[in-house]
Design a protein around this motif. Structure first.
Motif, mmCIF file in Angstrom:
data_model
loop_
_atom_site.group_PDB
_atom_site.id
_atom_site.type_symbol
_atom_site.label_atom_id
_atom_site.label_comp_id
_atom_site.label_asym_id
_atom_site.label_seq_id
_atom_site.Cartn_x
_atom_site.Cartn_y
_atom_site.Cartn_z
ATOM 1 N N ARG A 153 4.839 7.936 -2.308
ATOM 2 C CA ARG A 153 3.656 7.088 -2.121
ATOM 3 C C ARG A 153 2.357 7.892 -2.015
ATOM 4 O O ARG A 153 1.408 7.490 -1.352
ATOM 5 C CB ARG A 153 3.839 6.213 -0.879
ATOM 6 C CG ARG A 153 5.047 5.273 -0.982
ATOM 7 C CD ARG A 153 5.159 4.371 0.225
ATOM 8 N NE ARG A 153 3.992 3.512 0.362
ATOM 9 C CZ ARG A 153 3.847 2.341 -0.257
ATOM 10 N NH1 ARG A 153 4.792 1.910 -1.080
ATOM 11 N NH2 ARG A 153 2.767 1.610 -0.061
ATOM 12 N N GLY A 154 2.318 9.047 -2.653
ATOM 13 C CA GLY A 154 1.132 9.896 -2.555
ATOM 14 C C GLY A 154 -0.122 9.291 -3.133
ATOM 15 O O GLY A 154 -1.234 9.677 -2.750
ATOM 16 N N LEU A 155 0.015 8.352 -4.069
ATOM 17 C CA LEU A 155 -1.165 7.703 -4.644
ATOM 18 C C LEU A 155 -1.751 6.657 -3.702
ATOM 19 O O LEU A 155 -2.854 6.172 -3.929
ATOM 20 C CB LEU A 155 -0.804 7.033 -5.979
ATOM 21 C CG LEU A 155 -0.802 7.948 -7.204
ATOM 22 C CD1 LEU A 155 -0.144 7.247 -8.392
ATOM 23 C CD2 LEU A 155 -2.211 8.385 -7.560
ATOM 24 N N ASP A 156 -0.991 6.318 -2.660
ATOM 25 C CA ASP A 156 -1.417 5.270 -1.733
ATOM 26 C C ASP A 156 -1.971 5.934 -0.474
ATOM 27 O O ASP A 156 -1.248 6.226 0.471
ATOM 28 C CB ASP A 156 -0.226 4.378 -1.394
ATOM 29 C CG ASP A 156 -0.618 3.200 -0.533
ATOM 30 O OD1 ASP A 156 -1.824 2.999 -0.318
ATOM 31 O OD2 ASP A 156 0.286 2.470 -0.070
ATOM 32 N N GLU A 157 -3.275 6.192 -0.461
ATOM 33 C CA GLU A 157 -3.870 6.892 0.693
ATOM 34 C C GLU A 157 -4.902 5.987 1.374
ATOM 35 O O GLU A 157 -6.079 6.246 1.416
ATOM 36 C CB GLU A 157 -4.511 8.209 0.252
ATOM 37 C CG GLU A 157 -5.474 8.105 -0.905
ATOM 38 C CD GLU A 157 -6.263 9.394 -1.082
ATOM 39 O OE1 GLU A 157 -7.348 9.326 -1.665
ATOM 40 O OE2 GLU A 157 -5.807 10.442 -0.627
ATOM 41 N N ARG A 158 -4.414 4.912 1.897
ATOM 42 C CA ARG A 158 -5.305 3.879 2.451
ATOM 43 C C ARG A 158 -6.097 4.367 3.664
ATOM 44 O O ARG A 158 -7.267 4.024 3.818
ATOM 45 C CB ARG A 158 -4.486 2.634 2.835
ATOM 46 C CG ARG A 158 -3.829 1.952 1.651
ATOM 47 C CD ARG A 158 -3.007 0.750 2.082
ATOM 48 N NE ARG A 158 -2.247 0.217 0.963
ATOM 49 C CZ ARG A 158 -2.722 -0.656 0.085
ATOM 50 N NH1 ARG A 158 -3.964 -1.073 0.195
ATOM 51 N NH2 ARG A 158 -1.961 -1.107 -0.887
ATOM 52 N N LEU A 159 -5.478 5.158 4.518
ATOM 53 C CA LEU A 159 -6.171 5.575 5.743
ATOM 54 C C LEU A 159 -7.354 6.503 5.454
ATOM 55 O O LEU A 159 -8.466 6.255 5.950
ATOM 56 C CB LEU A 159 -5.187 6.224 6.719
ATOM 57 C CG LEU A 159 -5.762 6.655 8.066
ATOM 58 C CD1 LEU A 159 -6.473 5.503 8.758
ATOM 59 C CD2 LEU A 159 -4.652 7.221 8.954
#
Length: 277
Positions: A153-159
């Motif tokens: 999930r490295g593309l998902d950096e919501r924080l």
């Protein structure tokens, strides 16, 4: 919740070219994002091929240029702040920062989209959640879901993105920054321009190329930023806001950065395998 910002020092800055914000340590760099995205597309292509669909991927992983220019959009974060850029382009983006459309991109057929998304709920609430295609089981959440599971999930950096956005909004409400806005606005009035904040000129509809009047206004804008040290003040305040937000979320940020590095390592292997196949 808003974070009180008390910068320990305020640099004098004529542009943002020499500084970075604290959150940039956690944001994906543009080339890292492009590498992960390219690896994801290669995996999707392999998956789609099993179902008889051709999923086009640009050769060599060439991505359209990111108009932001950098992870935190420092080049334009506080409006136009670089004098040579303003003198040449006004408020326009430099020519090398304009994204090029993907070559030969074709819309997906309904059947291909079903395989790509599988049983992923559709954003518009429509469509059928498909689990099979011509008797062959579709992976959970389609080929896009399969690619994500393989890469992580490295593309998902919501924080980090959330901190990047929150600090910008919070900084604009601080007395230091609103005071700098007033000083900048007063300076601009002396040149015949009426703006409350340095973001307002960026919202105007621009012609195809910079006019002389636009360039003059952009040059005045940058000169007023330099006279009032608006960029230095804003950067110092936002850095303080970000440091506070990072301290409160350090454990989660460290985990997200670790996840991103793992995904980046897996992406490199996928790309290497694709290049050798």
């Amino acid at each position: 919740m808003a974070t009180q910002a008390s910068p320990t020092a305020t640099p004098t800055l004529s542009s943002t070219s020499s500084v970075t914000l604290p959150v940039e340590d956690y944001l994906l760099k543009n080339d890292e994002h492009a590498e992960m995205l390219y690896a994801s597309k290669l995996l999707v292509r392999q998956c789609m091929a099993r179902f008889g669909f051709d999923y086009a991927v640009e050769p060599g992983g060439k991505s359209p240029v990111d108009p932001k220019g950098d992870a935190a959009n420092m080049a334009r974060r506080y409006g136009v702040s670089d004098a040579p850029t303003a003198a040449r382009y006004g408020y326009h983006l430099p020519a090398d920062a304009v994204p090029a459309p993907p070559a030969g991109a074709q819309p997906m057929s309904d059947a291909a989209r079903d395989v790509f998304l599988g049983d992923t709920p559709r954003a518009d609430g429509g469509g059928q959640l498909v689990k099979q295609y011509q008797g062959q089981r579709i992976p959970a959440h389609g080929c896009s879901g399969e690619a994500e599971r393989k890469l992580g999930r490295g593309l998902d950096e919501r924080l980090p993105e959330g901190i990047n956005d929150a600090s910008f909004q919070q900084s604009m409400a601080t007395p230091q920054v609103t005071g700098a806005f007033r000083s900048w606005s007063a300076c601009m009035r002396k040149s015949g321009y009426s703006f409350s904040t340095p973001l307002e000129p960026l919202r105007s509809r621009l012609p195809a190329s910079p006019s002389a009047s636009e360039i003059h206004m952009a040059e005045s804008d940058v000169a007023c930023k330099q006279k009032t040290n608006l960029v230095g003040i804003w950067f110092a305040v936002e850095s303080a806001v970000q440091k506070s937000l990072i301290d409160k979320n350090q454990e989660a940020l460290t985990q997200e950065r670790s996840t991103a590095r793992q995904t980046l390592a897996r992406s490199a292997k996928v790309i290497a395998a694709g290049a050798s196949s």
